[in-house]
Every structure is written in structure tokens, then in C-alpha cells.
Enzyme design. Structure first.
Site, short mmCIF file in Angstrom:
data_model
loop_
_atom_site.label_atom_id
_atom_site.label_comp_id
_atom_site.label_asym_id
_atom_site.label_seq_id
_atom_site.Cartn_x
_atom_site.Cartn_y
_atom_site.Cartn_z
N CYS A 72 -2.74 -0.48 -32.48
CA CYS A 72 -3.88 0.03 -33.25
C CYS A 72 -5.07 0.30 -32.33
CB CYS A 72 -4.26 -0.95 -34.35
SG CYS A 72 -2.93 -1.26 -35.52
N GLY A 114 5.87 -3.89 -2.96
CA GLY A 114 6.41 -4.17 -4.28
C GLY A 114 6.87 -2.90 -4.96
N ARG A 115 5.89 -2.08 -5.39
CA ARG A 115 6.18 -0.84 -6.11
C ARG A 115 7.18 0.05 -5.34
NH1 ARG A 115 2.29 1.00 -9.18
NH2 ARG A 115 0.81 -0.09 -7.84
N GLY A 167 0.78 -1.23 0.00
CA GLY A 167 0.00 0.00 0.00
C GLY A 167 0.81 1.27 0.00
#
Length: 408
Positions: A347, A271-272, A231
Site C-alpha cells: 500500500c 558480492g553483486r 565495487g
């Protein structure tokens, strides 16, 4: 931007033939950053690395000696964790675990399993009996909240697939007493993601402690662990204004002294926050064009390599690295002092990494280097959509210092 990463991008790709597209990771920066995080972590706390952020082998091998263990969310991640370290502690979460994955977790000596439902607990009890083993679990609870509005994602306090509804906890705890081979170690609360405010995050953890202590008292539970999840976030809008880990840890130490029972360990699974700053995504501008009053830089690559900006719908921070080489027999288009929207090769108009961002000068053939791309970049992207080539992956090694040598 990380100076070592900038120099690596320039030196490696300045004279490359063909369009540039690469993730470049500074493992030395990762090592230094995470070592500092661990040094500041208060006593009676453990830090697990959430592999979902980036499960590349060099990242795992760099982090394995530093963190207390890995947090995984699939059978495949269990395998990767064990390949990086046979004995490193592993904790297993996620709302959709199969019987095959749970059996693998038991056989591969996973330390803790985060039980997400009563049905999952029943399956664990059945598999433990079948394998003649014991399973240690944390109950993941979806608390009612309220939680801070500053987080990017909320996994609790609202209808989500995560955890056991807070109202059902007493019922689950009563049935859990019947499972002789399932041992309850504590609770798991991961309610918010990418939270940037130190004081309010401490309030969230205080709320976790209060709930866990109340249930332990009401149900006579001998708990040992409380998992506060991850978090802790990354500020992609202001790279110089990040979550103050030192301030947070100072307040956390005081909170632990006041509120956490002496026999409990407080766990984190980030993590982040650990890996984002160690990586960049460098891509070459292959075209510049204007449509309906908006200028577009089309890069070699896109969200099939680096999906985070589209997933979170934000302008991902970048820098322009000029490339002077131009071997074409026609003029080189450029823009000056105007906003540009950076898009990829896919695309679809959703292949957008940043919209209407002012740049001083940008030319076809220059490099755009997206910063803080070490987490949730390549790991979450749809790599083979349209079958474009994959990017290069460049790893700058850990530099051994005298202090490191002395500690070995």
C-alpha cells in the site's frame, strides 16, 4: 535470460494453483561463473565473497570451495559463515560493530577486522587484552578522492560513516603503535560501488596502492595486505554489456607487477558481481489496470521481496513468460505493444520495480521474471511488511562434470 532458469520457471510454475512468487537460483551457473572469475584472478590476489549480497546457505556452500574466504558485516554473518565452513577465512567489516560482535569475531577466529575508527581500535585493544589474544586489522580509510562518476554509490571522497578520514591517518597510526595486541596488516579502501568501467577501476586501485605505499614508507610499516574492496558492478540496463573481468584482470596483472610491493597481497571482496546473475525473481501478474494514462501490472509480491529496484530507483530488467492456462469464467485482460509499470502488492506508490517499460504482450496470469536477482534481492528486503506470504526459494543444483570429478 539464463536458459536453465527459464526452463525451471516454466516447468515448475506452469500449472501451479494460486499466484506464483519465487526466487529461483541456478547454483550450477554460480559455480561456473565464480570458478572462471577465480581462474582469471592474477597472482598475489585474493577474492572474498561479500555475504551481504546473498547469505543464503546454498550460496555460501557453493562458494566456499571456490573463493579465498567470506567478508562479513555482522555477528550474524560470522555465524552463517562458520556454519558454511568451520575453517574458511573470514574478514569482518562495517562501521557499527558492537563489543559483543568484536568479541565473537576474536573467539571465532576471524582472520582480519576492518577497523573503522580510532575508538574501534581502542575497543579492540581492550578486548584482545581481556581475551588474552591478538587481533589482526586493516585500517579502513575514507580517501579524499576524487573518484569516478560512473559508480552507483560512493562510500568515500565525501561525508559518509565509512572509514577513517584520510587526514586523521597519521594520528591513528601513531596511537596504534601503543596497542601491543593489535597488529596492523594493511589498509582497506572500499570507495565506490557498482562500477562498470574496467580502466577507471584500475585507476582507482592504482590510487589505493599509491596511498598505502606512501603511508608505509612515512610511518615505517611492515604491511602485508591491501584490500581494494568490491565495487565491481552489474549493468542492469544492458545485460549483454557487463564488466569485462578478463580485460580487467589482464590490466590488473600488469599493475601488480609495476606497483604492488612483492610482500603484499591484493584483496577483493565482491558480492553483486559474483551472485547477481545466478538468480531470478518470478512473479505472476494478478491484475492490469490504467490510471491517469499509465498502465500498471500488479504482481504477486513486490519490493518487500525484491527491494533493489526501489532502493536504486532503476527499472529492473525483466522478461514475460506467457502462461496459457486461464480457468476464470470471465475475459482475460491483456495489453499489446505498450509501456507498463510493474508494481507490487504493498500500500505505497514506492512499491515499483519498473516504470513505463514497453512490452509486446502481457496478460493477467502471465509471469514476469526479473533477471539478475541473485544479489541484494531477498537479502535486503523488508520481508514482513503487511505480512504477505514469503516467496518460494528454488535451488537448481550444481551439475558435476568430468573435470570436476577429476579435481576431487
Amino acid at each position: 535470460m539464463n536458459k536453465r532458469l527459464t526452463e525451471a520457471v516454466i516447468s515448475r510454475f506452469r500449472n501451479q494453483e494460486g499466484p506464483v512468487c519465487a526466487f529461483v537460483y541456478d547454483l550450477d551457473h554460480l559455480h561456473r561463473h565464480v570458478r572462471k572469475v577465480m581462474e582469471l584472478l592474477p597472482e598475489r590476489c585474493e577474492m572474498y565473497y561479500a555475504m551481504k549480497a546473498n547469505s543464503e546457505r546454498p550460496v555460501l556452500e557453493t562458494l566456499a570451495p571456490l573463493v579465498h574466504g567470506f567478508e562479513v558485516a555482522s555477528g550474524g554473518e560470522i555465524r552463517k559463515a562458520r556454519e558454511a565452513g568451520e575453517t574458511i577465512p573470514v574478514i569482518f567489516g562495517g562501521p557499527g560493530k558492537t563489543d559483543e560482535e568484536l568479541e565473537k569475531a576474536i573467539r571465532m577466529r576471524v582472520s582480519l577486522i576492518h577497523a573503522e575508527s580510532l575508538h574501534e581500535l581502542r575497543r579492540l585493544a581492550h578486548l584482545a587484552q581481556k581475551l588474552d589474544g591478538e587481533v589482526r586489522v586493516l585500517l579502513r580509510v575514507n580517501l579524499a578522492g576524487p573518484f569516478p562518476a560512473g559508480a552507483t554509490l560512493h562510500m568515500a571522497g565525501r561525508p559518509t560513516a565509512f572509514g577513517i578520514d584520510e587526514r586523521d591517518v597519521p594520528t591513528v597510526l601513531e596511537e596504534l603503535k601503543r596497542f601491543r595486541r593489535v597488529r596492523l596488516e594493511g589498509f582497506h579502501f572500499h570507495s565506490v560501488s557498482n562500477h562498470l568501467q574496467e580502466e577507471t577501476h584500475l585507476q582507482v586501485i592504482r590510487h589505493y596502492m599509491s596511498k598505502a605505499k606512501r603511508w608505509a614508507k612515512e610511518h615505517g610499516l611492515a604491511l602485508t595486505r591491501l584490500n581494494a574492496g568490491g565495487g565491481i558492478g552489474v549493468n542492469y540496463r544492458e545485460l549483454d554489456n557487463q564488466f569485462d573481468w578478463a580485460t580487467f584482470c589482464s590490466g590488473l596483472g600488469e599493475l601488480i607487477e609495476r606497483e604492488l610491493p612483492e610482500t603484499w597481497t591484493l584483496m577483493f571482496e565482491c558480492g553483486r558481481f559474483l551472485t547477481a546473475s545466478c538468480g531470478v525473481y518470478a512473479t505472476e501478474v494478478i491484475d492490469l489496470k490504467s490510471n491517469h494514462g499509465e498502465t500498471f501490472a500488479i504482481i504477486r509480491g513486490g519490493t518487500h521481496h525484491f527491494r533493489l529496484p526501489a532502493s536504486w530507483q532503476h527499472n529492473h530488467p525483466f522478461e514475460v513468460v506467457p502462461v496459457e492456462k486461464w480457468n476464470r469464467p470471465f475475459p482475460r485482460k491483456e495489453i499489446r505493444e505498450e509501456p507498463v509499470t510493474v508494481v507490487g502488492q504493498l500500500c505505497t506508490p514506492k512499491d515499483t520495480l519498473a516504470r513505463n517499460v514497453p512490452v509486446g504482450r502481457l496478460r493477467i496470469g502471465d509471469l514476469i521474471v526479473f533477471q539478475y536477482a541473485g544479489a541484494y534481492g531477498w537479502a535486503i528486503s523488508h520481508h514482513d511488511f503487511l505480512s504477505h506470504p514469503h516467496p518460494d526459494h528454488v535451488w537448481l543444483p550444481v551439475e558435476r562434470r568430468e573435470a570436476d570429478r577429476e579435481s576431487v
